[in-house]
Scaffold this motif. Sequence first.
Motif: not given
Length: 545
Positions: A103-104, A155-157, A161-164, A502-504
């Motif tokens: 992802v990064a 930023e939302a991604l 991703d950090n939450g996962s 943005v997130t949806d």
Amino acid sequence: MTHDRSAQLAQHFPLLEDIPAEHRLDAPVHQRLSLVGGQMRPWSGPCKTVLSPVCTRDAAGGEPRQVEIGSYPVMGEAESDAALDAAVAAYANGRGAWPTMAVAERIGCMEAFVRRMAQQREGVVKLIMWEIGKSLADSRKEFDRTVEYTQATIEALKDLDNGSSRFVVAEGTIGQIRRTPLGVVLCMGPYNYPLNETFATLIPALLMGNTVVFKPPQYGTLLFQPLLDAFRSAFPPGVINTIYAPGAVVVPRLLASGKVDVLALIGSSKVADHLKKQHPKSHRLRAILGLDAKNAAIVLPDADIELTVKECLLGALSFNGQRCTALKMLIVHRSIADRFLARFTEELGKLKLGMPWESGVGITPLPGLHRTAYMTEALDDARAKGARIVNEGGGAFSQTLFHPAVVYPVAEGMKLYREEQFGPLVPVMPYDDVETALEYVISADHGQQVSIFGSDPARIGALVDPLVNQVCRVNINCQCQRGPDVFPFAGRKDSAEGTLSVTDALRAFSIRSMVAARQTEPSKRLLNAIVTDHRSSFINTGFIL
């Protein structure tokens, strides 16, 4: 009188030599390249001439004529097949470089694209203005908002991703859950926000690891030409591919191939219904659709007239009413209808009609003669069935420039009662019982948004509860709108499928996948080794800053 008004409107069109030098196109843009498989492919076949909404007069006094600003390819099935095959090859059944990329790294590619895109601001803004007639100020706003939207999506991604980036342990099972791409996306945007609304689907689709076939809108094609090299440079070959062809010729074929996994369309519900049926396995096709709307404003008898007029004027006529979120029906309590109409038409009369580059312009030319023809047809229909134009000059036009018309009283059976006018017509409907207003929204085919204007908490509260089950956004004492982009943008009934924000949008273009193992010592050692030695892009506990 009609001829005189048309002649007056024609004077808003400039002589060619009177167009300010800084707002002219340096030269016509003759698009002859498409991006396929990471290569710029030249085109030598038939092309379509692009006529601007802007017309110019000649000194001899002839009819104003639309300015020719360029041309673009008219491709066919072979070219659309090639674009699709390139996207399919780049996805490679989920094994391609892009869908398996960390992802990064995908974020790094998108950031490189945004930097290159920003360098093309002046050229893209000018083409938005000339291609669709949007004011210079709004064209700049569209470009800047699109850049901001892309940065916010990045930023939302990171947050998503950090939450996962951790393992979950439950009932003796170790799991890691992440969002993964869906496959090949067919992306088609609208002419009214050709850059912003297109990128509202294109950007999240790319960031989530999908590959894309992109067909620009019929009006608003040339403005993507300055961005082709940015796409080519920033993304691996085949990640994004362009096709310039009549939608009716190639889009059903693309879907019928069964190789398209996601249809991302901002357009009409009739087109979406037709296209979805072309896919051989429709249950496999994910659809993210922004479709028709006929947003209503319900004006209660205790509404603040000045505030309501201001918001309804903006809501109904910003960018000539050519917005899916525009207020397309004003439902006004009969006790205040005359007062409302008097103030509304007074304020409408202050709107400046003119060319897109003029400072403070409020009404600009429509995309083509077919749009002024439709407006006239809808007006004639309403007048034949008992309505009248209540503002001076309403309905007069010269070529592509149409003077807004306020139509009252609009009732069932008129085109303007149910059809989405998508232009500078303002239908006003009186009511005595608020149930009439509610029934209009309930019985509508569309369910995007509604606005309520009033001051009584009890009345407004009683309206909100049923309305939130009919539309996806209820606006209190303000116009309907999309933003802020962090809020959900969705619709019920024929107005949308899927939610964009943005997130949806990141979720819409992806699916949750997981890796699971028994909670045993060998499994722990194995997973730790994969993470420590960076053996997988999916199984990792990295944190993106």
